[in-house]
Scaffold this active site. Structure first.
Site, PDB file in Angstrom:
ATOM      1  N   GLU A 196      47.944  21.213  61.237  1.00  0.00           N
ATOM      2  CA  GLU A 196      47.369  22.616  61.095  1.00  0.00           C
ATOM      3  C   GLU A 196      46.030  22.755  61.281  1.00  0.00           C
ATOM      4  O   GLU A 196      45.254  23.846  61.371  1.00  0.00           O
ATOM      5  CB  GLU A 196      47.786  23.438  60.061  1.00  0.00           C
TER       6      GLU A 196
ATOM      7  N   THR B  72      54.909  20.400  63.363  1.00  0.00           N
ATOM      8  CA  THR B  72      54.721  19.639  62.229  1.00  0.00           C
ATOM      9  C   THR B  72      55.949  19.730  61.345  1.00  0.00           C
ATOM     10  O   THR B  72      56.486  20.935  61.157  1.00  0.00           O
ATOM     11  CB  THR B  72      53.437  20.072  61.264  1.00  0.00           C
TER      12      THR B  72
ATOM     13  N   LYS C 187      55.921  16.021  37.246  1.00  0.00           N
ATOM     14  CA  LYS C 187      55.753  16.601  36.134  1.00  0.00           C
ATOM     15  C   LYS C 187      56.216  15.969  35.040  1.00  0.00           C
ATOM     16  O   LYS C 187      57.426  15.922  35.057  1.00  0.00           O
ATOM     17  CB  LYS C 187      55.910  18.282  36.081  1.00  0.00           C
TER      18      LYS C 187
ATOM     19  N   TRP D 198      50.852  16.948  34.976  1.00  0.00           N
ATOM     20  CA  TRP D 198      51.206  16.330  36.224  1.00  0.00           C
ATOM     21  C   TRP D 198      50.459  14.918  36.412  1.00  0.00           C
ATOM     22  O   TRP D 198      49.612  14.711  35.721  1.00  0.00           O
ATOM     23  CB  TRP D 198      50.133  17.306  37.320  1.00  0.00           C
TER      24      TRP D 198
HETATM   25  P1  AMP Z   1      50.483  15.851  59.247  1.00  0.00           P
HETATM   26  O1  AMP Z   1      50.133  17.480  59.383  1.00  0.00           O
HETATM   27  O2  AMP Z   1      51.749  15.360  59.461  1.00  0.00           O
HETATM   28  O3  AMP Z   1      49.516  15.016  59.582  1.00  0.00           O
HETATM   29  O4  AMP Z   1      50.599  15.832  57.518  1.00  0.00           O
HETATM   30  C1  AMP Z   1      49.270  16.365  56.784  1.00  0.00           C
HETATM   31  C2  AMP Z   1      49.324  16.029  55.536  1.00  0.00           C
HETATM   32  O5  AMP Z   1      49.291  14.559  55.341  1.00  0.00           O
HETATM   33  C3  AMP Z   1      48.408  16.505  54.741  1.00  0.00           C
HETATM   34  O6  AMP Z   1      48.482  17.782  54.132  1.00  0.00           O
HETATM   35  C4  AMP Z   1      48.432  15.548  53.536  1.00  0.00           C
HETATM   36  O7  AMP Z   1      49.336  15.832  52.581  1.00  0.00           O
HETATM   37  C5  AMP Z   1      48.630  14.352  54.139  1.00  0.00           C
HETATM   38  N1  AMP Z   1      47.471  13.450  54.269  1.00  0.00           N
HETATM   39  C6  AMP Z   1      46.812  13.207  55.544  1.00  0.00           C
HETATM   40  N2  AMP Z   1      45.525  12.448  55.281  1.00  0.00           N
HETATM   41  C7  AMP Z   1      45.619  12.190  54.199  1.00  0.00           C
HETATM   42  C8  AMP Z   1      44.815  11.150  53.277  1.00  0.00           C
HETATM   43  N3  AMP Z   1      43.684  10.683  53.725  1.00  0.00           N
HETATM   44  N4  AMP Z   1      45.044  10.999  52.166  1.00  0.00           N
HETATM   45  C9  AMP Z   1      46.163  11.795  51.414  1.00  0.00           C
HETATM   46  N5  AMP Z   1      47.012  12.575  52.250  1.00  0.00           N
HETATM   47  C10 AMP Z   1      46.803  12.795  53.501  1.00  0.00           C
END
Ligand code: AMP
Length: 472
Positions: free
Chosen positions: A330, A185, A439, A444
């Site tokens: 993860e 990731t 911020k 926030w």
């Molecule tokens: P990844 O591991 O690259 O899939 O990224 C994961 C991250 O994507 C999460 O920790 C979130 O920050 C973001 N994410 C995934 N799904 C969503 C969602 N439906 N809404 C907002 N953020 C999301």
């Protein structure tokens, strides 16, 4: 006293064995990289994945070795995962959208011995190969007729390589906790980090995620995974679809609106899974061409926050059920799904859309909490926001080859880096990433809220809030 039930290890090859036996004729349809639509079945995929395992074994690939795949969603990529795990090795999905430097770093960190790849990525690999010393062989997902001339080490066309095996192979006998998949990731600080799935975590995650309130898979469903196998373990669809006998329609490399629409219509897709950007493109196509989807019932949206305007358009104008999902690499990767609980069954109009903009509730196997910076749990009142932390059978406890000290809190929860509220009904709403909240003065401001406001404007297609250090 222990129970007296069988210790039946949760191994990935059991999934494809089951699919081959129970849903042997169910189709896997792909837009091939060579061009034409290709049709196969779970029965054939099961047989060919045994050949992949046997053939890898003959090349000296052993338990625990890493085999990289750099490829689009097709039947060959799918069967390679089962073959790799069937010989006891680890599929390592490499994301071609990363910078070449990151790809080099990742392949070296994983010490991949074999790279299986599509025709599309041969030129890229040729540029990088000098810097990938661990790779002994490149297998190109094509046949001899389409194989390009290449100087990649020991390069072979997949079909001819596979034809050297007869499929008379017994799957590796493994502990269900054995490593099965590796996905790096880049959603972290510093170098990409490797998330190492086990057979057990993949099987349990897929079993649980397929429930009606989450992905709702069945042998009557036809799923279009636009989410690539190289991103976040393909939202488990490479396992959960065969497990439940759902037909697969794989888009290959053509992810534009017209190509997706065509595949949806010709294959009778019932649910499609992808990130908001892809669905925005499809929506534009439908609007421009004045077309409607005749078989799709449900759109699964995740990976980033789904803009309200997109949910509204699909639900109101096209009668589709939009399900918002959240997760991360993860977490194998899905954590929550926004289906409608019984207490909201009568919701209509704006109230229903409001509910659907939330990222949803955790299904069995995912525990969530929100905490303040001191690690104290915060109330589930839908207003208080805090760091979102998770635990479960498919949540990481450490990154591959990294110092994992203090990765989990004292209760064993993993900090997602997201900031969220959870309401009294258990629905979670992401308000920010802890790393990029804005911020202003003292408060926030949610970057997602600003993005949603911008995207709601008819002339704006997509929006991203970019962090910018300001003297005040
Ligand atoms: P990844 O591991 O690259 O899939 O990224 C994961 C991250 O994507 C999460 O920790 C979130 O920050 C973001 N994410 C995934 N799904 C969503 C969602 N439906 N809404 C907002 N953020 C999301």
């Amino acid at each position: 006293m222990f129970g007296l039930m069988q210790d039946w290890p949760l191994l990935i090859h059991r999934v494809i064995d089951h699919a081959g036996r129970q849903f042997g004729g169910r189709e896997v349809v792909s837009r091939s990289i060579e061009g034409p639509i290709h049709r196969t079945t779970y029965g054939e995929i099961r047989a060919r994945s045994a050949k992949v395992a046997q053939r890898l074994g003959r090349d000296g690939v052993k338990e625990g070795d890493r085999v990289a795949t750099l490829a689009w969603n097709t039947w060959r990529h799918l069967e390679s995962w089962y073959g790799v795990t069937g010989v006891g090795a680890v599929y390592h999905t490499v994301n071609p959208r990363l910078f070449p430097e990151q790809i080099v770093w990742i392949v070296n960190h994983a010490e991949d011995r074999v790279v299986m790849t599509d025709l599309t990525f041969v030129p890229l690999l040729e540029q990088l190969a000098d810097r990938l010393p661990s790779v002994e062989r490149y297998i190109v997902f094509t046949d001899a007729a389409h194989m390009p001339a290449t100087n990649l080490k020991n390069a072979v066309p997949y079909e001819e390589w596979l034809a050297e095996a007869d499929g008379d192979f017994r799957w590796a006998e493994l502990d269900e906790r054995a490593a099965a998949g590796l996905c790096y990731t880049s959603g972290t600080t510093g170098n990409p980090k490797g998330v190492l799935y086990s057979h057990r975590s993949n099987v349990l995650h897929s079993l649980s995620l397929a429930n009606t309130d989450a992905f709702g898979l069945s042998s009557r469903a036809c799923i279009l995974p636009v989410v690539p196998l190289f991103h976040a373990n393909s939202w488990s669809l490479a396992f959960s679809c065969p497990m439940y006998g759902a037909k697969l329609a794989m888009p290959g490399m053509r992810l534009d609106g017209a190509s997706l629409f065509e595949l949806m219509e010709t294959e009778g897709v019932t649910m499609a899974a992808g990130v908001p950007t892809v669905w925005l493109t499809l929506l534009q196509y439908l609007q421009k061409e004045g077309k409607r989807l005749s078989t799709v019932e449900r759109m699964l949206v995740g990976g980033s926050a789904c803009p309200r305007a997109l949910i509204e358009a699909f639900e109101r104008d096209y009668g589709l059920d939009v399900t918002h999902a959240w997760g991360m690499t993860e977490m194998s990767p899905v954590g929550t799904c926004g289906s409608v609980k019984s207490q909201f069954a009568d919701l209509k109009g704006d109230a229903l859309i409001d509910l659907k903009t939330k990222q949803g509730f955790a299904f069995f196997g995912v525990e969530m909490k929100i905490t303040n910076d001191a690690g104290e749990s915060l109330p589930w009142d839908g207003v208080t926001f805090g760091r979102l932390k998770v635990a479960g059978f498919a949540v990481t406890k450490g990154y591959y080859g990294a110092d994992n000290t203090d990765l989990l809190d004292e209760e064993g929860f993993f900090d997602t880096g997201d900031v969220a509220t959870i309401d009294a009904d258990g629905y979670m709403r992401i308000t920010d990433r802890s790393k990029d909240v804005i911020k202003s003065g003292g408060e926030w401001i949610s970057s997602i809220e600003i993005e949603n406001l911008a995207v709601a404007h008819p002339d704006v297609l997509e929006a991203a809030v970019i962090g910018h250090a300001h003297p005040r």
